[in-house]
Design an enzyme around this catalytic site. Structure first.
Site, PDB file in Angstrom:
ATOM      1  N   LYS A  11      63.351  58.927  41.361  1.00 12.04           N
ATOM      2  CA  LYS A  11      63.511  57.499  41.016  1.00 12.04           C
ATOM      3  C   LYS A  11      63.213  56.634  42.227  1.00 12.04           C
ATOM      4  O   LYS A  11      63.277  57.100  43.380  1.00 12.04           O
ATOM      5  CB  LYS A  11      64.926  57.203  40.516  1.00 12.04           C
ATOM      6  CG  LYS A  11      66.084  57.543  41.484  1.00 12.04           C
ATOM      7  CD  LYS A  11      66.527  56.444  42.424  1.00 12.04           C
ATOM      8  CE  LYS A  11      67.762  56.832  43.233  1.00 12.04           C
ATOM      9  NZ  LYS A  11      67.834  56.297  44.577  1.00 12.04           N
ATOM     10  N   GLY A 102      66.425  62.974  44.239  1.00 16.02           N
ATOM     11  CA  GLY A 102      65.976  64.321  43.851  1.00 16.02           C
ATOM     12  C   GLY A 102      67.117  65.245  43.442  1.00 16.02           C
ATOM     13  O   GLY A 102      67.081  65.855  42.369  1.00 16.02           O
ATOM     14  N   ASP A 134      74.462  58.691  41.430  1.00 17.15           N
ATOM     15  CA  ASP A 134      73.145  58.467  40.819  1.00 17.15           C
ATOM     16  C   ASP A 134      72.875  59.400  39.634  1.00 17.15           C
ATOM     17  O   ASP A 134      71.856  59.258  38.958  1.00 17.15           O
ATOM     18  CB  ASP A 134      72.029  58.685  41.853  1.00 17.15           C
ATOM     19  CG  ASP A 134      72.024  57.609  42.930  1.00 17.15           C
ATOM     20  OD1 ASP A 134      72.766  56.615  42.779  1.00 17.15           O
ATOM     21  OD2 ASP A 134      71.280  57.776  43.918  1.00 17.15           O
TER      22      ASP A 134
HETATM   23  O1  C5P Z   1      78.011  59.693  44.909  1.00 15.58           O
HETATM   24  P1  C5P Z   1      77.232  60.293  46.028  1.00 15.58           P
HETATM   25  O2  C5P Z   1      77.525  61.759  46.232  1.00 15.58           O
HETATM   26  O3  C5P Z   1      75.783  60.004  45.964  1.00 15.58           O
HETATM   27  O4  C5P Z   1      77.756  59.552  47.314  1.00 15.58           O
HETATM   28  C1  C5P Z   1      77.604  60.044  48.615  1.00 15.58           C
HETATM   29  C2  C5P Z   1      78.430  59.136  49.531  1.00 15.58           C
HETATM   30  O5  C5P Z   1      77.829  57.836  49.587  1.00 15.58           O
HETATM   31  C3  C5P Z   1      79.852  58.883  49.048  1.00 15.58           C
HETATM   32  O6  C5P Z   1      80.726  59.838  49.557  1.00 15.58           O
HETATM   33  C4  C5P Z   1      80.148  57.507  49.605  1.00 15.58           C
HETATM   34  O7  C5P Z   1      80.505  57.605  50.949  1.00 15.58           O
HETATM   35  C5  C5P Z   1      78.803  56.808  49.554  1.00 15.58           C
HETATM   36  N1  C5P Z   1      78.625  55.977  48.345  1.00 15.58           N
HETATM   37  C6  C5P Z   1      79.304  54.773  48.232  1.00 15.58           C
HETATM   38  N2  C5P Z   1      79.105  53.979  47.127  1.00 15.58           N
HETATM   39  C7  C5P Z   1      78.241  54.348  46.155  1.00 15.58           C
HETATM   40  C8  C5P Z   1      77.533  55.566  46.268  1.00 15.58           C
HETATM   41  C9  C5P Z   1      77.737  56.347  47.376  1.00 15.58           C
HETATM   42  O8  C5P Z   1      80.080  54.409  49.104  1.00 15.58           O
HETATM   43  N3  C5P Z   1      78.060  53.551  45.094  1.00 15.58           N
END
Ligand code: C5P
Length: 284
Positions: A11, A102, A134
């Site tokens: 994406k 990915g 995501d």
């Molecule tokens: O949800 P994901 O595993 O992609 O997120 C990785 C890290 O990115 C989370 O632990 C958080 O620190 C940060 N994050 C965030 N707000 C989001 C998505 C991700 O703070 N909306």
């Protein structure tokens, strides 16, 4: 043994604004997500063994419990009660970390493949939210969505078709670090009202030469420039070929959008040899 092959598209974030800090430590955002033709492929097979096994070709990624595919298969087993084995071969083409989703797409495709193979109507969105912010987007049939909340509030939208060139600054930008740096340096939240006012899905105008109908600004760009000096050079070079460029997610992949393959070819010649990685693809 029942088997299925499934594509996992990458994406782009066509604009990304951080709009709030949440009590759970995550950030709320507003972004147009759109799937592009660059993709991974997963071959998912149900086996008589009890375990989950992963093999990989293409770009090297972990094949153990640290791969989000393993976590997706494991959560699916728990939720569905399926107790036999799962074997998954991943052809990895989407660079990681890239800001291209990915891993999230691989996880969503794993869930979709298993639901199909086991013929259940399990609610995959609940599992997807546990896997990453995501992941829910990649469960949608729709190519594009206006995404808010932590990434779980999805409104399907239709955006104009485009060609794109993806380039990488060559730096490694883990997503948690990007959010941490944003917390330390910036905290300038974008008013969601501003985003809605700037969002007009006006197709004719883009193909008639106007800028892309969605604002491509990304809250991470300015924040990350000081820690990742390669970002500035990439932005300057992409600005030489188009105004329609942006950073996807927290990078390090940037994109430039074009209306035709002829425009893309011209830009490709200009940009050739200037980046550690470059890839041409299209909207879906
Ligand atoms: O949800 P994901 O595993 O992609 O997120 C990785 C890290 O990115 C989370 O632990 C958080 O620190 C940060 N994050 C965030 N707000 C989001 C998505 C991700 O703070 N909306």
């Amino acid at each position: 043994m029942k088997s299925i092959s499934i594509e996992a598209p990458a994406k782009l974030n066509l604009g990304l604004q951080i709009t709030g800090m949440r009590e759970d430590g995550f950030h709320s955002l507003a972004s147009h997500f759109t799937k592009i033709s660059l993709s991974d492929t997963l071959d998912v097979t149900l086996t008589s063994k009890k375990n989950i096994s992963i093999s990989c070709s293409g770009i090297e990624v972990p094949t153990d419990k640290n791969n989000i595919i393993w976590k997706a298969a494991s959560l699916f087993k728990k939720a569905s009660g399926y107790s036999e084995g799962i074997s998954i071969h991943l052809q990895k083409n989407i660079p990681s970390p890239g800001g291209l989703g990915g891993g999230s797409s691989d996880a969503a495709s794993t869930l979709l493949a298993l639901r199909e193979l086991l013929n259940t109507n399990l609610n995959l969105f609940e599992i997807a939210e546990q896997l990453g912010s995501d992941v829910p987007f990649f469960l949608l049939d729709s190519t594009s969505a206006f995404v808010t909340g932590r990434g779980e509030i999805l409104k399907a939208v239709t955006l104009p078709q485009f060609h794109c060139i993806l380039v990488n600054s060559g730096e490694q930008v883990p997503t948690p670090l990007a959010y941490r740096l944003w917390d330390q340096h910036n905290k300038a939240l974008t008013d969601t009202q501003v985003i809605h006012n700037n969002t007009a899905y006006n197709f004719g105008a883009w193909h008639e030469g106007k800028p892309f109908p969605v604002k491509l600004d990304n809250s991470f760009f300015v924040t990350l420039q000081s820690s990742f000096p390669g970002f500035t050079g990439v932005a300057e070079k992409l600005s030489e070929v188009t105004d329609n460029w942006g950073l996807s997610g927290s990078g390090p992949v940037f994109y430039a959008l074009f209306r035709s393959s002829a425009e893309t070819e011209k830009a490709k010649k200009h940009l050739s040899g200037k980046f550690p990685w470059m890839f041409c693809c299209q909207s879906r």
